[in-house]
Design an enzyme around this catalytic site. Sequence first.
Site: not given
Length: 391
Positions: A219-221, A223, A367
């Site tokens: 998830h998010s960072q 990635g 998000h």
Amino acid sequence: MSPEAPSRGLPTAALILALSAGATIPTMAEDRLFDARTPLEIADQGVLSIPGRYIEVDKQTVMVGQMFVQYQIPRARTRPYPIVMIHGGGQTASNFLSTPDGRRGWADDFVPNGYAVYVVDQSGRGRSGFFGDSYGKTRKPSVGNVEQRFTAPERKKLWPQASLHSQWPGSGTQGDATFDTFYASQVETIGDEGLIEEMNREAGAKLLDRIGPAVLLTHSQAGVIGWSVADARPLLVKGILAIEPSGPPIREAIAKGAPDYLEDGVVARPWGVTRGKIAYEPPAETPGDLSLTREQEPDGPGLVRCFLQAAPARQIPSLRGIPILILTSESSYHAPYDHCTAKYLDQAGVKNDFIRLADHGIRGNGHMMMLEKNNLQIAAFIREWEAANVR
């Protein structure tokens, strides 16, 4: 126990006693998978401490880069590969363990659906430990930033899709009980994003060496961690479920509000989808070896113009052939640019499915979709994709 109280947090014996006293349990369809009458059956559970590296600090030997991992393996396991869930920036494994308003999290939803689940605290975060002498300066998530990006983006409307947000449970602002509980889970993050990626690439690779082939859910960072771990251990990564992965390629996109909404930020992912080096074919020794171009026009309203490679594009062989899902919600700050990550990978020979939840009737998410009101609907969608694509 009140009718609204979630049953999942009590031991089975306590639930039986509560039921015998006349208590009830949740009856929503999403809560029926396991409860007091049909308890969750675990074959094994525990924690792993993945070693980091030893360094010398003040004439003493210490370890940095270690990773804390907790896992559950269901008795009725139906999927061949475990899911490794890796949280994003300012977060910990708590993102996947429950929601701030007390509902079931993704980890507890995947397990009874037949998946072994490993949930990590990133190196330098949460239970993995933070060591200031070695990790340097940190970033602290402010209330304003959390509200604007995660829980109440519809108030500031810093990007075009923000007004569509409707799935956060509560007002999403300071003083609301659900927001306060969520904000209490936010933690300091190492300021050096390159160091975060480097340490978690190493720890993630060691985790796969220990547990074997797995599917990464990032998830998010995280990635960039997923891409880099797959680059390090391509034979052990059987799939990547990239939930709004860190992006877009090359430069940050800064949301600033109407009328222009988005502007270019710093070069953050000089290797395309990662900060650190990954293998290209033909080889690229430095980011400067990548010949870049940019779209003249965006793919549609409210979207950024993507950075891509100039033809002929170098390929990323380590990621080729791995089933990859890139999933984006309707109203997140990722909505204007996650398609660029998908296009960059596709051009580099890495086929992927880029899916916008709204195109499948799942609307209003931001998000932090794993915490929002319809989080289990999204989890079911992800599982359906995984079962159809990962072999």
